[in-house]
Scaffold this motif. Structure first.
Motif, PDB file in Angstrom:
ATOM      1  N   VAL A   1       0.841  -1.205   0.000  1.00  7.97           N
ATOM      2  CA  VAL A   1       0.000   0.000   0.000  1.00  7.97           C
ATOM      3  C   VAL A   1       0.874   1.252   0.000  1.00  7.97           C
ATOM      4  O   VAL A   1       0.606   2.210  -0.740  1.00  7.97           O
ATOM      5  CB  VAL A   1      -0.963  -0.013   1.201  1.00  7.97           C
ATOM      6  CG1 VAL A   1      -1.609   1.340   1.404  1.00  7.97           C
ATOM      7  CG2 VAL A   1      -2.010  -1.092   1.017  1.00  7.97           C
ATOM      8  N   LEU A   2       1.933   1.242   0.792  1.00  2.00           N
ATOM      9  CA  LEU A   2       2.825   2.401   0.822  1.00  2.00           C
ATOM     10  C   LEU A   2       3.517   2.617  -0.520  1.00  2.00           C
ATOM     11  O   LEU A   2       3.636   3.754  -0.996  1.00  2.00           O
ATOM     12  CB  LEU A   2       3.869   2.234   1.935  1.00  2.00           C
ATOM     13  CG  LEU A   2       3.333   2.328   3.354  1.00  2.00           C
ATOM     14  CD1 LEU A   2       4.441   2.016   4.355  1.00  2.00           C
ATOM     15  CD2 LEU A   2       2.752   3.697   3.619  1.00  2.00           C
ATOM     16  N   VAL A   3       3.952   1.547  -1.149  1.00  2.00           N
ATOM     17  CA  VAL A   3       4.565   1.663  -2.474  1.00  2.00           C
ATOM     18  C   VAL A   3       3.546   2.168  -3.479  1.00  2.00           C
ATOM     19  O   VAL A   3       3.859   3.006  -4.337  1.00  2.00           O
ATOM     20  CB  VAL A   3       5.171   0.314  -2.905  1.00  2.00           C
ATOM     21  CG1 VAL A   3       5.559   0.320  -4.373  1.00  2.00           C
ATOM     22  CG2 VAL A   3       6.379  -0.016  -2.041  1.00  2.00           C
ATOM     23  N   ALA A   4       2.317   1.689  -3.384  1.00  2.10           N
ATOM     24  CA  ALA A   4       1.267   2.141  -4.304  1.00  2.10           C
ATOM     25  C   ALA A   4       1.016   3.636  -4.142  1.00  2.10           C
ATOM     26  O   ALA A   4       0.861   4.359  -5.142  1.00  2.10           O
ATOM     27  CB  ALA A   4      -0.011   1.353  -4.063  1.00  2.10           C
ATOM     28  N   VAL A   5       0.978   4.110  -2.912  1.00  2.00           N
ATOM     29  CA  VAL A   5       0.773   5.540  -2.673  1.00  2.00           C
ATOM     30  C   VAL A   5       1.928   6.353  -3.256  1.00  2.00           C
ATOM     31  O   VAL A   5       1.711   7.405  -3.878  1.00  2.00           O
ATOM     32  CB  VAL A   5       0.612   5.810  -1.159  1.00  2.00           C
ATOM     33  CG1 VAL A   5       0.704   7.289  -0.836  1.00  2.00           C
ATOM     34  CG2 VAL A   5      -0.697   5.238  -0.670  1.00  2.00           C
ATOM     35  N   VAL A  52      -4.148  10.211 -14.732  1.00  2.00           N
ATOM     36  CA  VAL A  52      -2.917   9.416 -14.696  1.00  2.00           C
ATOM     37  C   VAL A  52      -2.772   8.724 -13.344  1.00  2.00           C
ATOM     38  O   VAL A  52      -2.430   7.540 -13.269  1.00  2.00           O
ATOM     39  CB  VAL A  52      -1.692  10.302 -15.002  1.00  2.00           C
ATOM     40  CG1 VAL A  52      -0.403   9.540 -14.781  1.00  2.00           C
ATOM     41  CG2 VAL A  52      -1.759  10.823 -16.415  1.00  2.00           C
ATOM     42  N   ALA A  53      -3.033   9.447 -12.257  1.00  4.10           N
ATOM     43  CA  ALA A  53      -2.917   8.863 -10.926  1.00  4.10           C
ATOM     44  C   ALA A  53      -3.931   7.735 -10.727  1.00  4.10           C
ATOM     45  O   ALA A  53      -3.604   6.675 -10.171  1.00  4.10           O
ATOM     46  CB  ALA A  53      -3.105   9.938  -9.858  1.00  4.10           C
ATOM     47  N   LEU A  54      -5.153   7.933 -11.178  1.00 10.60           N
ATOM     48  CA  LEU A  54      -6.167   6.885 -11.043  1.00 10.60           C
ATOM     49  C   LEU A  54      -5.848   5.678 -11.917  1.00 10.60           C
ATOM     50  O   LEU A  54      -6.082   4.532 -11.509  1.00 10.60           O
ATOM     51  CB  LEU A  54      -7.545   7.445 -11.381  1.00 10.60           C
ATOM     52  CG  LEU A  54      -8.133   8.403 -10.352  1.00 10.60           C
ATOM     53  CD1 LEU A  54      -9.450   8.984 -10.859  1.00 10.60           C
ATOM     54  CD2 LEU A  54      -8.322   7.733  -9.019  1.00 10.60           C
ATOM     55  N   ALA A  55      -5.310   5.907 -13.095  1.00 11.24           N
ATOM     56  CA  ALA A  55      -4.918   4.784 -13.945  1.00 11.24           C
ATOM     57  C   ALA A  55      -3.778   3.994 -13.308  1.00 11.24           C
ATOM     58  O   ALA A  55      -3.781   2.757 -13.329  1.00 11.24           O
ATOM     59  CB  ALA A  55      -4.503   5.293 -15.317  1.00 11.24           C
ATOM     60  N   GLY A  56      -2.833   4.685 -12.722  1.00  6.72           N
ATOM     61  CA  GLY A  56      -1.749   3.999 -12.012  1.00  6.72           C
ATOM     62  C   GLY A  56      -2.259   3.218 -10.823  1.00  6.72           C
ATOM     63  O   GLY A  56      -1.822   2.092 -10.570  1.00  6.72           O
ATOM     64  N   ALA A  82      -3.615  -1.874  -8.298  1.00 11.70           N
ATOM     65  CA  ALA A  82      -4.642  -2.676  -7.624  1.00 11.70           C
ATOM     66  C   ALA A  82      -4.875  -3.983  -8.363  1.00 11.70           C
ATOM     67  O   ALA A  82      -5.052  -5.039  -7.742  1.00 11.70           O
ATOM     68  CB  ALA A  82      -5.928  -1.889  -7.518  1.00 11.70           C
ATOM     69  N   ALA A  83      -4.857  -3.936  -9.693  1.00  9.29           N
ATOM     70  CA  ALA A  83      -5.047  -5.157 -10.467  1.00  9.29           C
ATOM     71  C   ALA A  83      -3.920  -6.150 -10.253  1.00  9.29           C
ATOM     72  O   ALA A  83      -4.113  -7.361 -10.342  1.00  9.29           O
ATOM     73  CB  ALA A  83      -5.174  -4.814 -11.951  1.00  9.29           C
TER      74      ALA A  83
END
Length: 57
Positions: free
Chosen positions: A13-17, A39-43, A48-49
């Motif tokens: 989660v931290l890496v994703a943020v 762009v942020a939502l696509a990332g 998440a996928a």
């Protein structure tokens, strides 16, 4: 769930943020490329996928 699994999920989660924040920053610095929120939502969706199937196991 073991504490190791919870720690790994927390780190993911931290890496994703960090990745989503980085994408938003790059898109903000170069607005002609894309809108920062898209762009942020696509990332976030790509991360998440990749992470959710691992976390569910």
């Amino acid at each position: 769930m073991s504490s190791l699994a919870l720690l790994v999920i927390l780190l993911l989660v931290l890496v994703a943020v960090l990745v989503v924040g980085g994408l938003a920053y790059v898109a903000h610095r170069h607005p002609a490329a894309a809108t920062p929120m898209v762009v942020a939502l696509a990332g976030a969706a790509v991360l998440a996928a990749c992470v959710i199937p691992i976390a569910v196991r």
